[in-house]
Write a protein that holds these residues in place. Structure first.
Motif, PDB file in Angstrom:
ATOM      1  N   ARG A 283     111.873 -30.475  28.255  1.00 46.72           N
ATOM      2  CA  ARG A 283     111.183 -31.765  28.123  1.00 46.72           C
ATOM      3  C   ARG A 283     110.949 -32.430  29.478  1.00 46.72           C
ATOM      4  O   ARG A 283     109.949 -33.071  29.708  1.00 46.72           O
ATOM      5  CB  ARG A 283     112.048 -32.713  27.274  1.00 46.72           C
ATOM      6  N   THR A 284     111.909 -32.256  30.375  1.00 45.95           N
ATOM      7  CA  THR A 284     111.788 -32.947  31.666  1.00 45.95           C
ATOM      8  C   THR A 284     111.494 -31.996  32.830  1.00 45.95           C
ATOM      9  O   THR A 284     111.163 -32.448  33.917  1.00 45.95           O
ATOM     10  CB  THR A 284     113.084 -33.716  31.986  1.00 45.95           C
ATOM     11  N   SER A 285     111.629 -30.692  32.626  1.00 43.00           N
ATOM     12  CA  SER A 285     111.471 -29.805  33.793  1.00 43.00           C
ATOM     13  C   SER A 285     110.019 -29.418  34.053  1.00 43.00           C
ATOM     14  O   SER A 285     109.674 -29.019  35.160  1.00 43.00           O
ATOM     15  CB  SER A 285     112.345 -28.566  33.659  1.00 43.00           C
ATOM     16  N   TYR A 286     109.156 -29.519  33.057  1.00 45.66           N
ATOM     17  CA  TYR A 286     107.746 -29.194  33.308  1.00 45.66           C
ATOM     18  C   TYR A 286     107.101 -30.258  34.190  1.00 45.66           C
ATOM     19  O   TYR A 286     107.366 -31.456  34.018  1.00 45.66           O
ATOM     20  CB  TYR A 286     106.959 -29.091  31.990  1.00 45.66           C
ATOM     21  N   PRO A 287     106.234 -29.818  35.132  1.00 46.06           N
ATOM     22  CA  PRO A 287     105.589 -30.799  36.007  1.00 46.06           C
ATOM     23  C   PRO A 287     104.725 -31.811  35.247  1.00 46.06           C
ATOM     24  O   PRO A 287     104.615 -32.956  35.658  1.00 46.06           O
ATOM     25  CB  PRO A 287     104.718 -29.941  36.927  1.00 46.06           C
ATOM     26  N   THR A 288     104.104 -31.393  34.144  1.00 44.47           N
ATOM     27  CA  THR A 288     103.252 -32.339  33.408  1.00 44.47           C
ATOM     28  C   THR A 288     103.570 -32.311  31.917  1.00 44.47           C
ATOM     29  O   THR A 288     104.069 -31.319  31.380  1.00 44.47           O
ATOM     30  CB  THR A 288     101.747 -31.983  33.550  1.00 44.47           C
ATOM     31  N   ARG A 289     103.234 -33.398  31.279  1.00 48.25           N
ATOM     32  CA  ARG A 289     103.388 -33.541  29.833  1.00 48.25           C
ATOM     33  C   ARG A 289     102.545 -32.481  29.102  1.00 48.25           C
ATOM     34  O   ARG A 289     102.971 -31.890  28.114  1.00 48.25           O
ATOM     35  CB  ARG A 289     102.903 -34.954  29.467  1.00 48.25           C
ATOM     36  N   GLU A 290     101.341 -32.225  29.636  1.00 51.93           N
ATOM     37  CA  GLU A 290     100.432 -31.255  28.997  1.00 51.93           C
ATOM     38  C   GLU A 290     101.065 -29.867  28.966  1.00 51.93           C
ATOM     39  O   GLU A 290     100.913 -29.126  28.003  1.00 51.93           O
ATOM     40  CB  GLU A 290      99.089 -31.168  29.744  1.00 51.93           C
ATOM     41  N   GLN A 291     101.764 -29.521  30.051  1.00 58.06           N
ATOM     42  CA  GLN A 291     102.395 -28.196  30.072  1.00 58.06           C
ATOM     43  C   GLN A 291     103.499 -28.094  29.023  1.00 58.06           C
ATOM     44  O   GLN A 291     103.620 -27.090  28.340  1.00 58.06           O
ATOM     45  CB  GLN A 291     102.941 -27.878  31.472  1.00 58.06           C
ATOM     46  N   PHE A 292     104.278 -29.160  28.892  1.00 61.58           N
ATOM     47  CA  PHE A 292     105.335 -29.151  27.876  1.00 61.58           C
ATOM     48  C   PHE A 292     104.729 -29.029  26.474  1.00 61.58           C
ATOM     49  O   PHE A 292     105.163 -28.207  25.662  1.00 61.58           O
ATOM     50  CB  PHE A 292     106.195 -30.418  27.986  1.00 61.58           C
ATOM     51  N   GLU A 293     103.687 -29.828  26.216  1.00 62.02           N
ATOM     52  CA  GLU A 293     103.058 -29.805  24.879  1.00 62.02           C
ATOM     53  C   GLU A 293     102.456 -28.421  24.601  1.00 62.02           C
ATOM     54  O   GLU A 293     102.556 -27.902  23.493  1.00 62.02           O
ATOM     55  CB  GLU A 293     101.944 -30.866  24.775  1.00 62.02           C
ATOM     56  N   THR A 294     101.831 -27.841  25.616  1.00 64.51           N
ATOM     57  CA  THR A 294     101.223 -26.520  25.433  1.00 64.51           C
ATOM     58  C   THR A 294     102.306 -25.484  25.135  1.00 64.51           C
ATOM     59  O   THR A 294     102.179 -24.680  24.208  1.00 64.51           O
ATOM     60  CB  THR A 294     100.434 -26.118  26.707  1.00 64.51           C
ATOM     61  N   ALA A 295     103.372 -25.518  25.930  1.00 67.25           N
ATOM     62  CA  ALA A 295     104.455 -24.547  25.729  1.00 67.25           C
ATOM     63  C   ALA A 295     105.045 -24.685  24.326  1.00 67.25           C
ATOM     64  O   ALA A 295     105.370 -23.696  23.671  1.00 67.25           O
ATOM     65  CB  ALA A 295     105.544 -24.755  26.772  1.00 67.25           C
ATOM     66  N   ARG A 296     105.152 -25.911  23.841  1.00 67.35           N
ATOM     67  CA  ARG A 296     105.764 -26.148  22.534  1.00 67.35           C
ATOM     68  C   ARG A 296     104.943 -25.552  21.392  1.00 67.35           C
ATOM     69  O   ARG A 296     105.482 -25.108  20.389  1.00 67.35           O
ATOM     70  CB  ARG A 296     105.963 -27.649  22.326  1.00 67.35           C
ATOM     71  N   GLU A 297     103.627 -25.516  21.564  1.00 68.19           N
ATOM     72  CA  GLU A 297     102.745 -25.007  20.508  1.00 68.19           C
ATOM     73  C   GLU A 297     102.521 -23.493  20.599  1.00 68.19           C
ATOM     74  O   GLU A 297     101.764 -22.931  19.831  1.00 68.19           O
ATOM     75  CB  GLU A 297     101.371 -25.696  20.601  1.00 68.19           C
TER      76      GLU A 297
END
Ligand code: FES
Ligand SMILES: [Fe+2]
Length: 444
Positions: A283-297
């Motif tokens: 949740r906090t290690s990705y540089p951007t929110r978009e990367q976290f959301e993409t990885a989650r899906e």
């Protein structure tokens, strides 16, 4: 694009024109996948000027740790010196050219040549010459005779790359926007990745571009090549599972990615089946929110770097005892050995701070599916070898392959990441982009 230049034989020049004419129309001549003269040109124009993946820094964590790696047929000792600095030294004694390193990996403070005994420190300095005074006299200067470093060596998030061209652009510039997709795995946890042992290696009678294509753009092959795995219930039930996702390429660079989600209606395990604490870290290690959301899906993620590196990160069931699925990550180098012949270097990796039980599960999943004896791997390599064989046959080499899939597809304007994205994975867009870059390098 540049015209085919003189300097190559009329035969090769005609053949390259054929590729140049065909590529925008999705027609690729078969001969490019197995031709001795073209292979020589690829060595000179592509592999002598590109950033080639050598190792992950976790392979050589301690001073003195080394692995042998190759750019074309140049052997390099990739070694961490006592000063902690990683160097890539050409494994060629400066006296008469013997190899000074006889093992593929280990730990050494120095390398001693077995021919006449010249000895080098693990930072490449020459420190010992038998009978130095008697043999070479007073004014012999050992400082001038150290092992030769690779012209360029740079790293990105623990991934070490080398380049034979001293004038090459920086690794950062070479990677460009594909970085966003690389970070989907390198930044999934704050500690980054580590290898699960040395790479498995095996030789396949195929062309490096054919192997790479499977990881760069060919999700279409899963329907048939891996059909038995679908029937056995190992791959997702919907045979078209690899179609649902985004295919993205970076124009001008040749790199690409495939980001595959769940088939409609299918339930994804929360965050790829990682333990809860790993999700929290992500949740906090990705540089951007978009990367976290993409990885989650995502449930399957592939990235290919021009010219010959890929990673593959699917989720799969590691064994019959474990109820859930776990992600497994493999890094690949499609190392060219000759026309129609490659050596695959394949690593399994995992987040450094993952729990031990999870590391073991992910290792088992790798061995089961994408290690040298893995089911998917076996399916793929058998097929690649026949394609390369046919591409060199007298009649077969005159045929053109169909790269027209998705030729009329419009890019997806809603994709949150960089590059040109298509909302359907059944397209050859990434491969057409690869061939544009391939031609550009061959002709410049
Ligand atoms: S070739 Fe290495 S010492 Fe002579
Ligand atoms: Fe495959």
């Amino acid at each position: 694009m540049a015209k085919v230049k003189t300097g190559v034989s009329p035969r090769l020049s005609r053949m390259l024109e054929e590729l140049q004419e065909g590529v925008e129309d999705g027609l690729v001549p078969a001969w490019i996948f197995n031709d001795p003269e073209l292979f020589e040109l690829e060595k000179e124009k592509i592999f002598s000027r590109s950033w080639v993946y050598l190792a992950h820094e976790s392979e050589i964590p301690k001073p003195g740790d080394y692995v042998l790696r190759y750019v074309l047929d140049n052997p390099y000792i990739l070694v961490r010196g006592e000063d902690g600095v990683v160097r890539a030294l050409l494994d060629m004694c400066r006296h008469r050219g013997m190899r000074v390193c006889r093992a593929e990996l280990g730990n050494a403070s120095h390398f001693r040549c077995p021919f006449h005994g010249w000895t080098y420190r693990n930072d490449g300095r020459l420190i010992g010459v038998p009978a130095e005074r008697e043999a070479f006299g007073q004014d012999f200067n050992k400082e001038e005779w150290g092992l030769v470093p690779i012209p360029r060596l740079e790293a990105f998030d623990g991934m070490i790359f080398g380049n034979l061209d001293p004038e090459a652009p920086s690794l950062e510039e070479w990677l460009g926007e594909i970085r966003w997709y690389l970070e989907l795995v390198t930044k999934r946890s704050p500690q980054g990745l580590e290898v699960l042992g040395p790479p498995q290696r095996w030789v396949v009678h195929t062309d490096w571009k054919l192997a790479l294509e499977t990881f760069l753009s060919d999700s279409y092959h899963t329907l048939m090549t891996h059909r038995s795995l679908i029937e056995l219930g190992i791959a997702p039930k919907d045979a078209k599972y690899a179609m649902y996702g985004e295919q993205i390429h970076i124009p001008g660079k040749g790199h690409g990615s495939m980001v595959v989600g769940a088939p409609p209606g299918a339930k994804l395990p929360p965050f790829w089946g990682y333990p809860e604490e790993m999700l929290e870290r992500a949740r906090t290690s990705y540089p951007t929110r978009e990367q976290f959301e993409t990885a989650r899906e995502t449930r399957i993620l592939l990235v290919t770097l021009f010219p010959n590196f890929s990673f593959h990160n699917p989720i799969r069931k590691p064994d019959h005892k474990y109820q859930g699925a776990v992600p497994m990550l493999t890094f690949r180098v499609w190392h060219p050995l000759g026309p129609g012949r490659i050596e695959i270097f394949s690593w399994a990796l995992v987040e450094k701070d993952a729990p031990e039980w999870f590391k073991e599960k992910t290792r088992l999943s790798y061995l089961r599916f994408f290690g040298s004896s893995g089911t998917f791997e076996q399916d793929d390599t058998e097929i690649w070898s026949h394609v390369a064989h046919n591409a060199a046959t007298p009649q077969g080499r005159h045929l053109r392959f169909n790269y027209r899939m998705g030729l009329k597809l419009e890019p997806d304007p809603n994709w949150p990441g960089p590059g040109v994205a298509y909302g359907l994975n059944f397209t050859d867009a990434n491969m057409r982009n690869f061939h544009r870059r391939y031609l550009e390098m061959l002709l410049s």
